[in-house]
Design a protein around this motif. Structure first.
Motif, PDB file in Angstrom:
ATOM      1  N   TYR A 433      12.507  -8.006  -2.448  1.00  0.00           N
ATOM      2  CA  TYR A 433      12.396  -7.111  -1.306  1.00  0.00           C
ATOM      3  C   TYR A 433      12.890  -7.822  -0.049  1.00  0.00           C
ATOM      4  CZ  TYR A 433       9.404  -3.709  -3.810  1.00  0.00           C
ATOM      5  OH  TYR A 433       8.908  -2.762  -4.666  1.00  0.00           O
ATOM      6  N   GLN A 441       5.218  -9.167   1.515  1.00  0.00           N
ATOM      7  CA  GLN A 441       5.050  -8.733   0.143  1.00  0.00           C
ATOM      8  C   GLN A 441       5.256  -9.884  -0.834  1.00  0.00           C
ATOM      9  OE1 GLN A 441       4.340  -5.121  -0.794  1.00  0.00           O
ATOM     10  NE2 GLN A 441       3.541  -5.653   1.228  1.00  0.00           N
ATOM     11  N   ASP A 460       0.362  -4.097  -1.900  1.00  0.00           N
ATOM     12  CA  ASP A 460       1.620  -4.662  -2.383  1.00  0.00           C
ATOM     13  C   ASP A 460       2.434  -3.639  -3.177  1.00  0.00           C
ATOM     14  OD1 ASP A 460       2.862  -7.546  -2.528  1.00  0.00           O
ATOM     15  OD2 ASP A 460       3.201  -6.641  -4.487  1.00  0.00           O
ATOM     16  N   THR A 462       4.755  -4.523  -5.654  1.00  0.00           N
ATOM     17  CA  THR A 462       5.345  -5.094  -6.861  1.00  0.00           C
ATOM     18  C   THR A 462       5.135  -4.198  -8.075  1.00  0.00           C
ATOM     19  OG1 THR A 462       4.905  -7.302  -5.977  1.00  0.00           O
ATOM     20  CG2 THR A 462       5.485  -7.142  -8.308  1.00  0.00           C
TER      21      THR A 462
END
Length: 471
Positions: A433, A441, A460, A462
């Motif tokens: 990212y 993040q 987050d 992910t």
């Protein structure tokens, strides 16, 4: 079924631990006796890690991180991670903390959602409901730096924190690094080259379906090699167009930091400016910190570095105002302390070279004023409006705050932006990212000290991306 070897495996290994929940993750030891996971150096238990040797503590942290991932993903197939601690690239000022990736990629297997498309080994096995790697072969290969902080030429004074309570202080939290690298192994990575645009054996990666170039509106799956190369260095112009990430963005990302310029002398410099946040000092928020912008001038050419305590003229100018300084010569925290000591209520750093806006690094708990960075072009434009000023006033007003209409690290359509700096960075570009996200993040290219052990919303992004590719 079309398999391809994507990341070479390590030496012969033995199973040393596993984590089981919604998925079963087994850690495989690739270290020789006496090193890595087998290091017998005595250590004291720390932060919830009961190990009494360095190797045992490393294994406990690995298993802890694997448990966190196992609790968040589903797979009927055991996921094997071949792991080792070994010497990696390291200097006195920078180090590779670790690296990981899928051991193999597979396409056209039974159960593949998309034909002629590469999937990482662990995900492909889940989708096929069969162990495509074939035991005991690993699905993921991971390496971590065994020299970090333990030698004078490898970030001396900074070590891996092996506790599991995230109370790492100035050290680097190993669990966070492990979560990051395991995510790469699970599929948070591009198999299509960002340097050449080429796809392995001419087949697309599942990643290609979701990468969107905001400039052209085209996904990587529909691009030529040259178009993918351009997108990989687009400078925050490539986003992730997946439904799970897009749905989570508004709940995870905060409003974007912003410099609003106004005032009777601003003229055509009035407007909103993109800024890079500082890792020190208070974060920008609402209400904005507002004051007249006053430049520091302490160099013969008319620039101001603020690397030394401000003289009386400069101190008078910035007192109660926002100080404008130039990048260069000393740390950003030094500049901030000097203008703060002179009474400035905020600091704007003008970049000294062309390029996209990035943040201000450094740590100093004594800095209590907000600080941002702006591009060289924007800074020069604002400077022109400061040429006619008195000793204490410029008539150019700056407001350091946030733009509630935009989210930090998202494009105008609220899609998460990917890391695509204008100079390609092997191993980092496209497969992370953007660094502009607030809060930081897990899957940004660098490990930030304020990360938690969360991998899903509301903290987050992910897990949503892994769900987009099939988890």
């Amino acid at each position: 079924m079309t398999p391809a070897k994507f990341l070479a495996g390590l030496a012969a290994c033995a199973t040393i631990g596993s984590a089981q929940a919604a998925a079963t993750i087994t850690i495989i030891n690739a270290n020789a006796p006496g090193v890595g996971f087998n290091d017998t150096t005595a250590v004291a238990p720390v932060g919830g890690n009961p190990g009494t040797t360095l190797g045992a503590q490393r294994l406990f942290a690995f298993t802890y991180a694997a448990n966190l991932w196992a609790a968040n993903i589903d797979s009927p197939i055991e996921i094997r991670i071949q792991a080792s601690f070994e010497p990696l690239s390291c200097t006195a000022s920078a180090a590779v903390l670790g690296s990981a990736g899928t051991a193999d990629i597979f396409a056209n297997f039974t159960g593949a959602p998309k034909p002629n498309t590469w999937y990482p080994s662990a995900l492909a096995s889940k989708l096929a409901n069969a162990d495509l790697a074939g035991p005991p072969a690993p699905h993921i290969v991971a390496r971590f730096n065994s020299r970090l902080g333990l030698f004078a030429d490898c970030l001396p004074g900074t070590q891996f924190y092996l506790g599991v309570d995230n109370n790492h202080g100035a050290n680097i939290d190993l669990v966070t690094v492990l979560l990051h690298e395991m995510a790469h192994g699970l599929g948070f990575q591009s198999f299509t080259s960002g340097q050449t645009g080429e796809q392995p054996d001419g087949l697309a990666s599942i990643w290609d379906y979701f990468l969107l170039d905001d400039r052209t509106g085209k996904h990587w799956i529909d691009m030529t090699n040259a178009e993918r190369v351009s997108s990989a260095v687009s400078g925050n112009q490539t986003s992730w167009d997946g439904p799970n990430v897009s749905a989570a963005v508004p709940d995870v990302l905060a409003p974007r930091s912003n410099l609003a310029v106004s005032g009777p002398a601003a003229d055509d410099a009035a407007g909103n400016y993109e800024v890079g946040d500082a890792s020190f000092g208070p974060p920008l928020g609402s209400p904005a910190v507002t004051g007249q912008i006053m430049p520091v001038v302490d160099q013969p050419g008319g620039t101001g570095l603020a690397c030394d305590p401000l003289n009386a003229v400069n101190a008078l100018a910035v007192n109660g105002n926002i100080a404008l300084v130039d990048r260069g010569t000393c740390n950003f925290t030094v500049k901030a302390r000097n203008v703060q000591d002179a009474g400035a209520i905020g600091m704007i750093v003008v970049d000294n070279a062309p390029g996209p806006v990035t943040g201000l690094g450094g740590t100093d708990p004594t800095v209590t004023i907000p600080a941002v960075r702006i591009s060289q072009a924007d800074g020069n434009h604002i400077k022109l409006k400061l040429l006619k000023r008195s000793r204490t006033a410029s008539g150019v007003i700056g407001a350091l705050g946030v733009d509630p209409t935009r989210l930090a690290g998202a494009d105008a359509a609220l899609r998460a932006l990917m890391y695509t700096p204008v100079v390609y960075e092997p191993g980092s570009s496209v497969s992370h990212y953007t660094t502009d996200m607030k809060p930081n993040q897990l899957m940004e290219p660098s490990i930030n000290g304020d990360l938690s052990h969360e991998v899903k919303p509301p903290r987050d992004l992910t897990l949503p991306l892994l769900k987009d590719i099939g988890w």
